[in-house]
Design a protein around this motif. Sequence first.
Motif, PDB file in Angstrom:
ATOM      1  N   PHE A 179      24.146-139.294 -35.448  1.00 42.51           N
ATOM      2  CA  PHE A 179      25.404-138.728 -35.930  1.00 42.51           C
ATOM      3  C   PHE A 179      26.589-139.330 -35.174  1.00 42.51           C
ATOM      4  O   PHE A 179      27.609-139.672 -35.775  1.00 42.51           O
ATOM      5  CB  PHE A 179      25.377-137.207 -35.748  1.00 42.51           C
ATOM      6  CG  PHE A 179      26.508-136.490 -36.419  1.00 42.51           C
ATOM      7  CD1 PHE A 179      26.438-136.134 -37.753  1.00 42.51           C
ATOM      8  CD2 PHE A 179      27.664-136.168 -35.711  1.00 42.51           C
ATOM      9  CE1 PHE A 179      27.480-135.470 -38.380  1.00 42.51           C
ATOM     10  CE2 PHE A 179      28.710-135.508 -36.317  1.00 42.51           C
ATOM     11  CZ  PHE A 179      28.622-135.157 -37.657  1.00 42.51           C
ATOM     12  N   PHE A 180      26.446-139.471 -33.847  1.00 40.45           N
ATOM     13  CA  PHE A 180      27.516-140.032 -33.020  1.00 40.45           C
ATOM     14  C   PHE A 180      27.791-141.478 -33.400  1.00 40.45           C
ATOM     15  O   PHE A 180      28.945-141.895 -33.545  1.00 40.45           O
ATOM     16  CB  PHE A 180      27.119-139.933 -31.543  1.00 40.45           C
ATOM     17  CG  PHE A 180      28.148-140.470 -30.594  1.00 40.45           C
ATOM     18  CD1 PHE A 180      29.214-139.690 -30.177  1.00 40.45           C
ATOM     19  CD2 PHE A 180      28.054-141.764 -30.097  1.00 40.45           C
ATOM     20  CE1 PHE A 180      30.163-140.184 -29.292  1.00 40.45           C
ATOM     21  CE2 PHE A 180      28.990-142.272 -29.215  1.00 40.45           C
ATOM     22  CZ  PHE A 180      30.053-141.476 -28.813  1.00 40.45           C
ATOM     23  N   GLU A 181      26.738-142.262 -33.564  1.00 43.78           N
ATOM     24  CA  GLU A 181      26.906-143.675 -33.909  1.00 43.78           C
ATOM     25  C   GLU A 181      27.520-143.850 -35.300  1.00 43.78           C
ATOM     26  O   GLU A 181      28.268-144.796 -35.538  1.00 43.78           O
ATOM     27  CB  GLU A 181      25.554-144.382 -33.835  1.00 43.78           C
ATOM     28  CG  GLU A 181      25.023-144.517 -32.399  1.00 43.78           C
ATOM     29  CD  GLU A 181      23.632-145.112 -32.367  1.00 43.78           C
ATOM     30  OE1 GLU A 181      22.951-145.106 -33.417  1.00 43.78           O
ATOM     31  OE2 GLU A 181      23.212-145.571 -31.273  1.00 43.78           O
ATOM     32  N   GLU A 199      13.944-134.977 -30.294  1.00 45.09           N
ATOM     33  CA  GLU A 199      14.360-135.223 -31.677  1.00 45.09           C
ATOM     34  C   GLU A 199      15.795-134.751 -31.903  1.00 45.09           C
ATOM     35  O   GLU A 199      16.544-135.345 -32.688  1.00 45.09           O
ATOM     36  CB  GLU A 199      13.414-134.525 -32.656  1.00 45.09           C
ATOM     37  CG  GLU A 199      12.049-135.167 -32.782  1.00 45.09           C
ATOM     38  CD  GLU A 199      11.107-134.782 -31.645  1.00 45.09           C
ATOM     39  OE1 GLU A 199      11.544-134.043 -30.725  1.00 45.09           O
ATOM     40  OE2 GLU A 199       9.944-135.223 -31.675  1.00 45.09           O
ATOM     41  N   ASP A 200      16.193-133.680 -31.208  1.00 43.21           N
ATOM     42  CA  ASP A 200      17.573-133.192 -31.314  1.00 43.21           C
ATOM     43  C   ASP A 200      18.547-134.240 -30.778  1.00 43.21           C
ATOM     44  O   ASP A 200      19.609-134.473 -31.359  1.00 43.21           O
ATOM     45  CB  ASP A 200      17.742-131.893 -30.515  1.00 43.21           C
ATOM     46  CG  ASP A 200      16.858-130.776 -31.034  1.00 43.21           C
ATOM     47  OD1 ASP A 200      16.645-130.718 -32.247  1.00 43.21           O
ATOM     48  OD2 ASP A 200      16.390-129.968 -30.206  1.00 43.21           O
ATOM     49  N   VAL A 201      18.167-134.860 -29.667  1.00 38.61           N
ATOM     50  CA  VAL A 201      19.013-135.897 -29.065  1.00 38.61           C
ATOM     51  C   VAL A 201      19.114-137.098 -30.008  1.00 38.61           C
ATOM     52  O   VAL A 201      20.198-137.659 -30.197  1.00 38.61           O
ATOM     53  CB  VAL A 201      18.453-136.340 -27.703  1.00 38.61           C
ATOM     54  CG1 VAL A 201      19.321-137.448 -27.104  1.00 38.61           C
ATOM     55  CG2 VAL A 201      18.380-135.152 -26.742  1.00 38.61           C
ATOM     56  N   GLU A 202      18.001-137.469 -30.600  1.00 38.20           N
ATOM     57  CA  GLU A 202      18.008-138.626 -31.504  1.00 38.20           C
ATOM     58  C   GLU A 202      18.883-138.369 -32.721  1.00 38.20           C
ATOM     59  O   GLU A 202      19.636-139.251 -33.146  1.00 38.20           O
ATOM     60  CB  GLU A 202      16.571-138.939 -31.935  1.00 38.20           C
ATOM     61  CG  GLU A 202      15.709-139.506 -30.811  1.00 38.20           C
ATOM     62  CD  GLU A 202      14.281-139.741 -31.243  1.00 38.20           C
ATOM     63  OE1 GLU A 202      13.795-139.006 -32.136  1.00 38.20           O
ATOM     64  OE2 GLU A 202      13.638-140.658 -30.695  1.00 38.20           O
ATOM     65  N   ARG A 203      18.795-137.156 -33.269  1.00 33.02           N
ATOM     66  CA  ARG A 203      19.638-136.825 -34.426  1.00 33.02           C
ATOM     67  C   ARG A 203      21.115-136.840 -34.048  1.00 33.02           C
ATOM     68  O   ARG A 203      21.962-137.328 -34.810  1.00 33.02           O
ATOM     69  CB  ARG A 203      19.247-135.458 -34.992  1.00 33.02           C
ATOM     70  CG  ARG A 203      17.957-135.471 -35.798  1.00 33.02           C
ATOM     71  CD  ARG A 203      17.809-134.191 -36.594  1.00 33.02           C
ATOM     72  NE  ARG A 203      17.595-133.045 -35.719  1.00 33.02           N
ATOM     73  CZ  ARG A 203      16.403-132.601 -35.359  1.00 33.02           C
ATOM     74  NH1 ARG A 203      15.308-133.216 -35.806  1.00 33.02           N
ATOM     75  NH2 ARG A 203      16.281-131.556 -34.580  1.00 33.02           N
ATOM     76  N   ILE A 217      26.585-132.913 -28.651  1.00 31.34           N
ATOM     77  CA  ILE A 217      27.216-134.221 -28.844  1.00 31.34           C
ATOM     78  C   ILE A 217      27.560-134.884 -27.519  1.00 31.34           C
ATOM     79  O   ILE A 217      27.775-136.104 -27.469  1.00 31.34           O
ATOM     80  CB  ILE A 217      28.483-134.074 -29.733  1.00 31.34           C
ATOM     81  CG1 ILE A 217      28.840-135.416 -30.396  1.00 31.34           C
ATOM     82  CG2 ILE A 217      29.641-133.515 -28.940  1.00 31.34           C
ATOM     83  CD1 ILE A 217      27.787-135.947 -31.329  1.00 31.34           C
ATOM     84  N   SER A 218      27.581-134.128 -26.426  1.00 36.17           N
ATOM     85  CA  SER A 218      27.912-134.711 -25.123  1.00 36.17           C
ATOM     86  C   SER A 218      26.850-135.691 -24.650  1.00 36.17           C
ATOM     87  O   SER A 218      27.171-136.680 -23.974  1.00 36.17           O
ATOM     88  CB  SER A 218      28.090-133.608 -24.075  1.00 36.17           C
ATOM     89  OG  SER A 218      29.126-132.733 -24.441  1.00 36.17           O
ATOM     90  N   LEU A 219      25.587-135.438 -24.961  1.00 34.20           N
ATOM     91  CA  LEU A 219      24.515-136.339 -24.543  1.00 34.20           C
ATOM     92  C   LEU A 219      24.637-137.719 -25.176  1.00 34.20           C
ATOM     93  O   LEU A 219      24.625-138.725 -24.450  1.00 34.20           O
ATOM     94  CB  LEU A 219      23.150-135.718 -24.868  1.00 34.20           C
ATOM     95  CG  LEU A 219      22.483-134.923 -23.755  1.00 34.20           C
ATOM     96  CD1 LEU A 219      21.155-134.361 -24.243  1.00 34.20           C
ATOM     97  CD2 LEU A 219      22.262-135.780 -22.527  1.00 34.20           C
ATOM     98  N   PRO A 220      24.732-137.817 -26.511  1.00 34.56           N
ATOM     99  CA  PRO A 220      24.895-139.167 -27.076  1.00 34.56           C
ATOM    100  C   PRO A 220      26.180-139.851 -26.633  1.00 34.56           C
ATOM    101  O   PRO A 220      26.213-141.075 -26.515  1.00 34.56           O
ATOM    102  CB  PRO A 220      24.873-138.923 -28.590  1.00 34.56           C
ATOM    103  CG  PRO A 220      25.114-137.484 -28.771  1.00 34.56           C
ATOM    104  CD  PRO A 220      24.570-136.801 -27.557  1.00 34.56           C
TER     105      PRO A 220
END
Length: 200
Positions: free
Chosen positions: A104-106, A96-100, A126-129
Amino acid sequence: MDDIVVAVVERLGLAGIALLMALENVFPPMPSEAIMGSAALAIERGSMQFWPVMTVATLGTLAGNYAWFWLGDRWGYERLGPFIDRWGRWLTLEWEDVERAMIFFERHGHWVVLFLRAAPFMRTMISLPAGLAHMNKLKFCIFTAIGAAAWNAILIGGMQWLSNTFENSNIVSWVIIATLVLAAVAYFWRLATWTPRSER
C-alpha cells in the motif's frame, strides 16, 4: 459515570495522556478513542484545556509511531521478520500485515503517512513500511504529527458533540467503556486464534 472518567484522566494529567497515546500505538487494547474521549470530558468540565491536551496527545502519538518507524528504518526486513514472528502474537501483528502495508505504501507514496494518521484504519501500521522504505525522518515526523493532530481533534470534537447533544446521559462515558471492552475482547480473541507462520 462521567465524574469517574474525568477523575481518572485528571489524575493521569497531561503527562499521562501523552504516555497513553504513545502506548496506544504499540499495545493494541488501548484505543485512542477512549483516551481522547476521557480528555474531551475533562475539557468540557473545564479541568483541562483543549490546546495542551492536543499538544501532548499529538506528541505521544508521534513518539509511538516513531518507535515503529525506527524499527523498520534501523532493522530492515532481515531483523524485523524474526522480531514479528516472535512477538507478533502479543502485538496482534503478523508479517503478512507488514507486507500488505508495504504494498500500500509503495503504491500510494509518502502522502499515505499523513492521510492514514487521520483515518480509522492502518494508522499505526503504515509507520513500519515508511521506516523500511527509509522515508525522510523529518518528513515522516511532520506528516505523522499533522495527521495525528487531525485525528485527535476529530475525536475530541466528536466526544464533545456527543456530550453536549446527550447532556446528562453519561453517553460519552458509556462509549469509552464500550470501546475499551471491545478493544480488549478483540485483542484476546486475536491472541487465542493467532498461529505462527511456520504452523500454517
